[in-house]
Write a protein that holds these residues in place. Sequence first.
Motif, mmCIF file in Angstrom:
data_model
loop_
_atom_site.group_PDB
_atom_site.id
_atom_site.type_symbol
_atom_site.label_atom_id
_atom_site.label_comp_id
_atom_site.label_asym_id
_atom_site.label_seq_id
_atom_site.Cartn_x
_atom_site.Cartn_y
_atom_site.Cartn_z
ATOM 1 N N LEU A 76 0.981 -1.250 -0.043
ATOM 2 C CA LEU A 76 0.024 0.077 -0.061
ATOM 3 C C LEU A 76 0.769 1.235 0.032
ATOM 4 C CD1 LEU A 76 -3.016 1.426 0.521
ATOM 5 C CD2 LEU A 76 -2.438 1.223 2.810
ATOM 6 N N ARG A 77 1.974 1.190 0.960
ATOM 7 C CA ARG A 77 2.583 2.547 0.960
ATOM 8 C C ARG A 77 3.654 2.752 -0.269
ATOM 9 N NH1 ARG A 77 -0.754 5.032 4.183
ATOM 10 N NH2 ARG A 77 -1.519 3.873 5.713
ATOM 11 N N ASP A 78 3.999 1.632 -0.708
ATOM 12 C CA ASP A 78 5.205 1.657 -2.003
ATOM 13 C C ASP A 78 4.173 2.070 -3.081
ATOM 14 O OD1 ASP A 78 7.116 0.934 -0.316
ATOM 15 O OD2 ASP A 78 7.403 -0.918 -1.113
ATOM 16 N N ILE A 79 3.063 1.888 -3.165
ATOM 17 C CA ILE A 79 2.199 2.375 -4.347
ATOM 18 C C ILE A 79 1.726 3.981 -4.046
ATOM 19 C CG2 ILE A 79 0.164 2.123 -5.708
ATOM 20 C CD1 ILE A 79 0.585 -0.754 -5.280
ATOM 21 N N ALA A 80 1.287 4.189 -3.153
ATOM 22 C CA ALA A 80 0.843 5.471 -2.722
ATOM 23 C C ALA A 80 1.469 6.518 -2.690
ATOM 24 C CB ALA A 80 -0.234 5.356 -1.379
ATOM 25 N N GLN A 81 2.963 5.916 -2.292
ATOM 26 C CA GLN A 81 3.765 7.494 -2.092
ATOM 27 C C GLN A 81 4.011 8.027 -3.425
ATOM 28 O OE1 GLN A 81 7.649 5.784 -1.095
ATOM 29 N NE2 GLN A 81 7.559 4.337 -2.770
ATOM 30 N N HIS A 82 3.616 7.604 -4.260
ATOM 31 C CA HIS A 82 3.876 8.340 -5.749
ATOM 32 C C HIS A 82 2.794 9.401 -6.087
ATOM 33 C CE1 HIS A 82 7.260 5.799 -6.856
ATOM 34 N NE2 HIS A 82 6.524 4.534 -6.444
ATOM 35 N N ALA A 83 2.019 9.541 -5.259
ATOM 36 C CA ALA A 83 0.895 10.766 -5.459
ATOM 37 C C ALA A 83 0.759 11.651 -4.132
ATOM 38 C CB ALA A 83 -0.554 10.166 -5.778
ATOM 39 N N PRO A 84 0.494 12.724 -4.138
ATOM 40 C CA PRO A 84 0.290 13.385 -2.884
ATOM 41 C C PRO A 84 -0.882 12.745 -2.045
ATOM 42 C CG PRO A 84 0.316 15.020 -4.807
ATOM 43 C CD PRO A 84 0.250 13.527 -5.278
ATOM 44 N N TYR A 85 -0.784 12.561 -0.851
ATOM 45 C CA TYR A 85 -1.765 12.135 -0.120
ATOM 46 C C TYR A 85 -1.881 12.416 1.283
ATOM 47 C CZ TYR A 85 0.152 7.776 1.869
ATOM 48 O OH TYR A 85 1.150 6.924 2.498
ATOM 49 N N GLU A 86 -2.964 12.381 2.085
ATOM 50 C CA GLU A 86 -2.813 12.402 3.478
ATOM 51 C C GLU A 86 -4.206 11.270 4.106
ATOM 52 O OE1 GLU A 86 -1.903 16.930 4.442
ATOM 53 O OE2 GLU A 86 -3.720 16.351 3.024
#
Length: 479
Positions: free
Chosen positions: A261-271
């Motif tokens: 989850l984190r390795d994919i999500a890190q490629h977009a701005p997110y909170e």
Amino acid sequence: MRFSSCLPATLLACCASALAAQPATVRVDYLHSGNAQGESYAMDRVVIEPLPWPGDMGRTLDDTDRGINKVEVVDAKTGRLLYSRGFSTIFGEWKTTAEASNLTRGFGESVRFPKPDVPVKVRILKRGTDNAFTLAWSVDVDTDAPDVIRKQPPAPAKPIPIRVNGPSAGKVDLLILGDGYTRGEQKKFEQTAKRLADYLFTVSPFKERAQDFNVWGLAVPTEESGVSRPSTGTHHASALNTRYDIFGSERYVLTTDNRALRDIAQHAPYEFIEILVNNDTYGGGGIYGQFSTAAANNDWANYLFVHEFGHHFAGLADEYYTSPVAYQSRGEGPKPEPWEPNVTALHDPAQLKWRAHVKTGTVLPTAWPKEEYETHSREYQKVRAQLRKDGRPESEMSRLFRDDLAWTNALFSRAPNARAVGAFEGANYEAKGYYRSQQQCLMFDRSEAFCAVCAEAVEQTIDLYSRPLPIKQAGGTNK
């Protein structure tokens, strides 16, 4: 879609430029393990994510007092508090299941924070039954140490700007991830993500605060369409490893693969993250400060998207109590006061946490047709269970849900205190000892509006993460 004067084709580049002045994003990955009797933590790795910190550096300290846990980042030398956020975990939920009484399990977890200029202590606090936090784990972190991961593979998919209103530092950044979408279904994901995001902003108070949000989409293609549903023998490999049947509940959908989850999500701005699973079967889930999920193709996808996001975004508790859940009952004795803003044990009516919303003269606890509702609900749940047991089409389940909501609406429309704010017994998975603020709310049933208390909690979270737009000048434009 609004983003200063940038054209849609250059939104990502513009956002990256606006973020350039921000510090880097640090992520600490760790293992959280244990059982119903105890728990422990172990460091995994420290990562510098590819994108700068998306948050407002003027709001680094959390004053909302929510979550089972809290992360604090403090200057190792001076002890000055640099960053804090409340959150909850999958481990925290699993610990309340029957399985945790005789099995030890481990779950990957992460905390993220803006990169400090000095070595720090990262502290994980745990909330007790008295609602006070105590230290559960502390680890020294030097974000400039040689073993910190600074270079990672390129993004496995391109982020999609769905709704962008300004630089991330002044906005709430919501990332909608897709799981179980093949390469040929990427357009379907994009359309679904946009549709559900649009619906979110028809629901108050998101509706009134829509300009305070950015929404991004990202889906890593899979070979097979859909995610796993083990109870039916359906197993699919997917990028996020999201699946149904979490904790033995056929409708509970989560991923326990935190690193993926984190390795994919890190490629977009997110909170905040909401995962859309490419499935028709009713289901979803939400963990405060972690992520939420929703079955994107179900007839009730709009409701699922907002209800589960309420858990993840604002720490809202479930207000229903007649549906079966995996968690064990707290028994017949006195209940501890929940930390969640929308339910209470009502130990002292004079100190009711939402007393500001209660009109003078309202009786606490507050009367409602509880017995009639529960009699109907018992019969409804029997039908629901039989439909699943018999493998009936999802359309029959959707029809049952519509009929149940219509019955509930009719009952409440003629009930005393129909729109009053008070303390209505039955909430937080318990028929007795816990109370909700109003008879009806989308955290209670499949209705379409938050109660006043839930709406206030949502607004408080928006305030924590967003910065007000500048006041429009006469004769000018507000870009």
